[in-house]
Design a protein around this motif. Structure first.
Motif, PDB file in Angstrom:
ATOM      1  N   VAL A 109      -5.942   5.862   0.679  1.00 56.41           N
ATOM      2  CA  VAL A 109      -7.025   6.845   0.818  1.00 56.41           C
ATOM      3  C   VAL A 109      -6.694   7.999   1.773  1.00 56.41           C
ATOM      4  O   VAL A 109      -7.395   9.021   1.748  1.00 56.41           O
ATOM      5  CB  VAL A 109      -8.369   6.191   1.244  1.00 56.41           C
ATOM      6  CG1 VAL A 109      -8.764   5.087   0.265  1.00 56.41           C
ATOM      7  CG2 VAL A 109      -8.325   5.673   2.667  1.00 56.41           C
ATOM      8  N   ILE A 110      -5.653   7.872   2.586  1.00 58.33           N
ATOM      9  CA  ILE A 110      -5.349   8.979   3.509  1.00 58.33           C
ATOM     10  C   ILE A 110      -4.099   9.764   3.122  1.00 58.33           C
ATOM     11  O   ILE A 110      -3.874  10.856   3.648  1.00 58.33           O
ATOM     12  CB  ILE A 110      -5.220   8.510   4.980  1.00 58.33           C
ATOM     13  CG1 ILE A 110      -3.989   7.622   5.179  1.00 58.33           C
ATOM     14  CG2 ILE A 110      -6.498   7.846   5.459  1.00 58.33           C
ATOM     15  CD1 ILE A 110      -3.673   7.348   6.651  1.00 58.33           C
ATOM     16  N   LEU A 111      -3.275   9.237   2.213  1.00 55.08           N
ATOM     17  CA  LEU A 111      -2.004   9.893   1.911  1.00 55.08           C
ATOM     18  C   LEU A 111      -2.015  10.581   0.552  1.00 55.08           C
ATOM     19  O   LEU A 111      -2.485  10.021  -0.441  1.00 55.08           O
ATOM     20  CB  LEU A 111      -0.853   8.877   1.936  1.00 55.08           C
ATOM     21  CG  LEU A 111      -0.558   8.181   3.264  1.00 55.08           C
ATOM     22  CD1 LEU A 111       0.626   7.245   3.112  1.00 55.08           C
ATOM     23  CD2 LEU A 111      -0.305   9.200   4.377  1.00 55.08           C
ATOM     24  N   ASP A 112      -1.481  11.794   0.534  1.00 55.97           N
ATOM     25  CA  ASP A 112      -1.149  12.485  -0.701  1.00 55.97           C
ATOM     26  C   ASP A 112       0.373  12.561  -0.803  1.00 55.97           C
ATOM     27  O   ASP A 112       1.097  12.186   0.146  1.00 55.97           O
ATOM     28  CB  ASP A 112      -1.742  13.892  -0.704  1.00 55.97           C
ATOM     29  CG  ASP A 112      -3.248  13.883  -0.962  1.00 55.97           C
ATOM     30  OD1 ASP A 112      -3.683  13.126  -1.847  1.00 55.97           O
ATOM     31  OD2 ASP A 112      -3.982  14.624  -0.270  1.00 55.97           O
ATOM     32  N   GLU A 116       3.713  12.407   5.411  1.00 60.67           N
ATOM     33  CA  GLU A 116       4.630  11.580   6.199  1.00 60.67           C
ATOM     34  C   GLU A 116       3.876  10.640   7.138  1.00 60.67           C
ATOM     35  O   GLU A 116       2.865  11.016   7.720  1.00 60.67           O
ATOM     36  CB  GLU A 116       5.568  12.470   7.016  1.00 60.67           C
ATOM     37  CG  GLU A 116       6.489  13.318   6.154  1.00 60.67           C
ATOM     38  CD  GLU A 116       7.337  14.288   6.952  1.00 60.67           C
ATOM     39  OE1 GLU A 116       8.242  14.904   6.357  1.00 60.67           O
ATOM     40  OE2 GLU A 116       7.091  14.442   8.178  1.00 60.67           O
ATOM     41  N   VAL A 117       4.396   9.433   7.247  1.00 62.33           N
ATOM     42  CA  VAL A 117       3.881   8.449   8.209  1.00 62.33           C
ATOM     43  C   VAL A 117       5.034   8.054   9.117  1.00 62.33           C
ATOM     44  O   VAL A 117       6.087   7.600   8.638  1.00 62.33           O
ATOM     45  CB  VAL A 117       3.306   7.212   7.502  1.00 62.33           C
ATOM     46  CG1 VAL A 117       2.857   6.184   8.541  1.00 62.33           C
ATOM     47  CG2 VAL A 117       2.143   7.600   6.600  1.00 62.33           C
ATOM     48  N   THR A 164       3.173  15.487   8.716  1.00 65.68           N
ATOM     49  CA  THR A 164       2.838  14.203   9.341  1.00 65.68           C
ATOM     50  C   THR A 164       1.344  13.927   9.241  1.00 65.68           C
ATOM     51  O   THR A 164       0.523  14.754   9.642  1.00 65.68           O
ATOM     52  CB  THR A 164       3.266  14.180  10.816  1.00 65.68           C
ATOM     53  OG1 THR A 164       4.652  14.485  10.910  1.00 65.68           O
ATOM     54  CG2 THR A 164       2.999  12.816  11.429  1.00 65.68           C
ATOM     55  N   LYS A 165       0.999  12.751   8.732  1.00 65.79           N
ATOM     56  CA  LYS A 165      -0.404  12.367   8.580  1.00 65.79           C
ATOM     57  C   LYS A 165      -0.798  11.277   9.561  1.00 65.79           C
ATOM     58  O   LYS A 165      -1.959  11.195   9.971  1.00 65.79           O
ATOM     59  CB  LYS A 165      -0.641  11.871   7.148  1.00 65.79           C
ATOM     60  CG  LYS A 165      -2.083  11.887   6.672  1.00 65.79           C
ATOM     61  CD  LYS A 165      -2.627  13.299   6.585  1.00 65.79           C
ATOM     62  CE  LYS A 165      -4.005  13.353   5.947  1.00 65.79           C
ATOM     63  NZ  LYS A 165      -3.976  13.114   4.487  1.00 65.79           N
ATOM     64  N   ILE A 199      -3.860   7.632  14.118  1.00 67.80           N
ATOM     65  CA  ILE A 199      -3.165   6.517  14.768  1.00 67.80           C
ATOM     66  C   ILE A 199      -3.587   5.250  14.036  1.00 67.80           C
ATOM     67  O   ILE A 199      -4.784   4.928  13.982  1.00 67.80           O
ATOM     68  CB  ILE A 199      -3.547   6.398  16.258  1.00 67.80           C
ATOM     69  CG1 ILE A 199      -3.213   7.692  17.004  1.00 67.80           C
ATOM     70  CG2 ILE A 199      -2.839   5.202  16.898  1.00 67.80           C
ATOM     71  CD1 ILE A 199      -3.893   7.796  18.362  1.00 67.80           C
ATOM     72  N   ILE A 200      -2.629   4.560  13.442  1.00 68.55           N
ATOM     73  CA  ILE A 200      -2.906   3.289  12.771  1.00 68.55           C
ATOM     74  C   ILE A 200      -2.451   2.186  13.712  1.00 68.55           C
ATOM     75  O   ILE A 200      -1.254   2.002  13.949  1.00 68.55           O
ATOM     76  CB  ILE A 200      -2.179   3.205  11.417  1.00 68.55           C
ATOM     77  CG1 ILE A 200      -2.620   4.361  10.514  1.00 68.55           C
ATOM     78  CG2 ILE A 200      -2.445   1.858  10.749  1.00 68.55           C
ATOM     79  CD1 ILE A 200      -1.809   4.490   9.235  1.00 68.55           C
ATOM     80  N   SER A 201      -3.410   1.474  14.285  1.00 67.38           N
ATOM     81  CA  SER A 201      -3.117   0.477  15.317  1.00 67.38           C
ATOM     82  C   SER A 201      -3.225  -0.925  14.733  1.00 67.38           C
ATOM     83  O   SER A 201      -4.325  -1.434  14.513  1.00 67.38           O
ATOM     84  CB  SER A 201      -4.080   0.640  16.496  1.00 67.38           C
ATOM     85  OG  SER A 201      -3.753  -0.253  17.540  1.00 67.38           O
ATOM     86  N   ASP A 202      -2.068  -1.536  14.454  1.00 68.74           N
ATOM     87  CA  ASP A 202      -2.012  -2.883  13.888  1.00 68.74           C
ATOM     88  C   ASP A 202      -2.055  -3.888  15.039  1.00 68.74           C
ATOM     89  O   ASP A 202      -1.090  -4.031  15.783  1.00 68.74           O
ATOM     90  CB  ASP A 202      -0.730  -3.038  13.069  1.00 68.74           C
ATOM     91  CG  ASP A 202      -0.636  -4.388  12.358  1.00 68.74           C
ATOM     92  OD1 ASP A 202      -1.426  -5.301  12.680  1.00 68.74           O
ATOM     93  OD2 ASP A 202       0.236  -4.537  11.484  1.00 68.74           O
ATOM     94  N   GLU A 203      -3.200  -4.578  15.153  1.00 70.45           N
ATOM     95  CA  GLU A 203      -3.434  -5.464  16.295  1.00 70.45           C
ATOM     96  C   GLU A 203      -3.589  -6.925  15.864  1.00 70.45           C
ATOM     97  O   GLU A 203      -4.251  -7.717  16.543  1.00 70.45           O
ATOM     98  CB  GLU A 203      -4.671  -4.971  17.055  1.00 70.45           C
ATOM     99  CG  GLU A 203      -4.523  -3.519  17.497  1.00 70.45           C
ATOM    100  CD  GLU A 203      -5.732  -2.955  18.249  1.00 70.45           C
ATOM    101  OE1 GLU A 203      -6.628  -3.739  18.619  1.00 70.45           O
ATOM    102  OE2 GLU A 203      -5.767  -1.727  18.465  1.00 70.45           O
ATOM    103  N   ILE A 204      -2.941  -7.301  14.773  1.00 66.22           N
ATOM    104  CA  ILE A 204      -3.131  -8.618  14.181  1.00 66.22           C
ATOM    105  C   ILE A 204      -2.698  -9.751  15.119  1.00 66.22           C
ATOM    106  O   ILE A 204      -3.206 -10.869  15.031  1.00 66.22           O
ATOM    107  CB  ILE A 204      -2.393  -8.719  12.822  1.00 66.22           C
ATOM    108  CG1 ILE A 204      -2.832  -9.953  12.032  1.00 66.22           C
ATOM    109  CG2 ILE A 204      -0.894  -8.677  13.007  1.00 66.22           C
ATOM    110  CD1 ILE A 204      -4.227  -9.893  11.484  1.00 66.22           C
TER     111      ILE A 204
END
Length: 397
Positions: A109-112, A116-117, A164-165, A199-204
């Motif tokens: 849903v955020i990338l076209d 870039e990530v 950059t996304k 900012i994608i914060s993976d806190e698993i």
């Protein structure tokens, strides 16, 4: 018939391939010790199992809202208030079929195309593949071993372009087990804010930290950082519920609404009984979580020291998760191998120990070992690897 280009470009999961090979050897009666597992070796706590069972007995076996039960969203909201001191509303939460599904849906849903990530290396194997599946472009930034495998604000700044996304921060990290400090997160966050990137914060792995270290979420550091962060989490690792498949994302309401809409057309909803189990996980006793964490800490403190005694092994001590990520380039060379991948293959076939080559995580000099198994088996595995290296290295005259 031709397959779609998007799947042709996928890189097979190294973790799954090694695990499958180890299981195949075990099925043949071969005494293999597998250290590839990405899941706790504890059963799900009984009160969670009981809650799911009771929900089924009470008829809670139907469709639920696509974004998850309101009661589970409330339990997640309370968890954020208690653990991080940050407030979310229901429309800022989506419950997903595991944290992996949360990440996948977020990227969709955020990338076209060509967005870039930024992905720090070493990385969890699915990050770049999921970015590519969303027609995005992974941009790798090396987390240097000399900096505990973490990237610096200067590195992040240099990697950002007009395309950059987002940037991914995984703390505690899979595969390294390293934690970003509050100060380090603030510095990275300042760069992200300045360039207006997600900012994608993976806190698993947030609940699995050791030796007095503490997990910090970048979203708790300021209202501005919270607004620009999407937190990815779930109950898989913290409550030993990997097979229950309950994860979630928390953040911007517009993004969460888009993720919920996509989920409604792809998965309908997370499994109903699993959601009731997850409610019990967050609302019930946390004693089993602490017992599991303490067991992992004990294993880490025994095995880390033994691992560094193997010739050619050099391992930083992780602060969280349940992985060790030693540099074994020297050990591979000592035993006559041109690559760590070939060394890993020999460890499996000859020493009968299954580990994951670091090449699958963007770090070809390293291997990943999971200590989510008994201390007895861990010690036996390290002994086997040590014996193998010593037997195959050049003998001193």
């Amino acid at each position: 018939m031709q397959l779609a280009q998007r799947v042709k470009a996928l890189t097979p999961s190294t973790t799954l391939a090694i695990t499958a090979k180890a299981k195949e050897m075990k099925a043949q009666g071969i005494d293999v010790i597998g250290l590839g597992a990405g899941e706790p070796d504890f059963n799900t706590p009984e009160h969670i199992i009981q809650a799911a069972y009771e929900s089924m007995q009470q008829g809670q076996t139907k469709y639920t809202p696509s974004g998850g039960l309101a009661a589970l969203k409330d339990a997640i909201i309370h968890k954020f208030e208690k653990d991080q001191g940050i407030a979310y509303q229901r429309d800022e939460i989506i419950v997903t079929i595991g944290a992996k599904h949360a990440l996948y849906t977020l990227f969709q849903v955020i990338l076209d195309e060509e967005d870039e990530v930024i992905i720090p290396t070493p990385y969890w194997v699915s990050y770049p593949e999921q970015v590519k599946l969303a027609n995005g472009t992974p941009v790798y930034v090396e987390g240097k071993e000399s900096n505990q495998f973490k990237i610096s604000p200067k590195q992040l700044e240099a990697a950002i372009t007009e395309k950059t996304k987002a940037v991914i921060i995984n703390s505690p990290s899979n595969p390294t087990g390293m934690l970003y400090t509050k100060e380090e997160l603030k510095a990275l966050g300042d760069v992200a804010l300045r360039h207006n990137i997600w900012i994608i914060s993976d806190e698993i792995y947030e609940k699995l930290v050791y030796d007095g270290h503490h997990h910090v979420s970048i979203a708790e550091l300021s209202p501005e950082l919270k607004a620009q962060t999407i937190i990815i989490n779930g109950v898989s690792k913290s409550h030993s519920m990997t097979g229950w498949r309950i994860g979630y994302a928390a953040g911007n309401a517009q993004v969460i609404k888009a993720m919920t809409g996509l989920a409604s057309h792809s998965t309908s909803n997370p499994t109903a009984p699993s959601q009731y189990g997850a409610i019990a996980a967050y609302e019930g006793t946390q004693q089993p979580v602490e017992e599991m964490r303490a067991a992992f800490e004990k294993r880490l403190n025994v095995i880390h020291a033994k691992l560094n005694e193997i010739p050619g092994f050099s391992c930083l001590k992780p602060q969280g998760a349940f992985y060790l990520f030693p540099n074994v380039k020297e050990a591979a060379a000592l035993t006559g191998f041109a690559s760590v991948d070939d060394f890993v293959k020999a460890l499996l076939e000859e020493a009968k120990v299954a580990v994951i080559p670091g090449s699958g995580f963007g770090a070809p000099d390293n291997i990943r070992l999971s200590y989510a198994t008994s201390l007895e088996l861990l010690e036996a595995a390290v002994d086997r690897m040590g014996a193998y290296v010593k037997a195959h290295m050049p003998q001193q005259s």
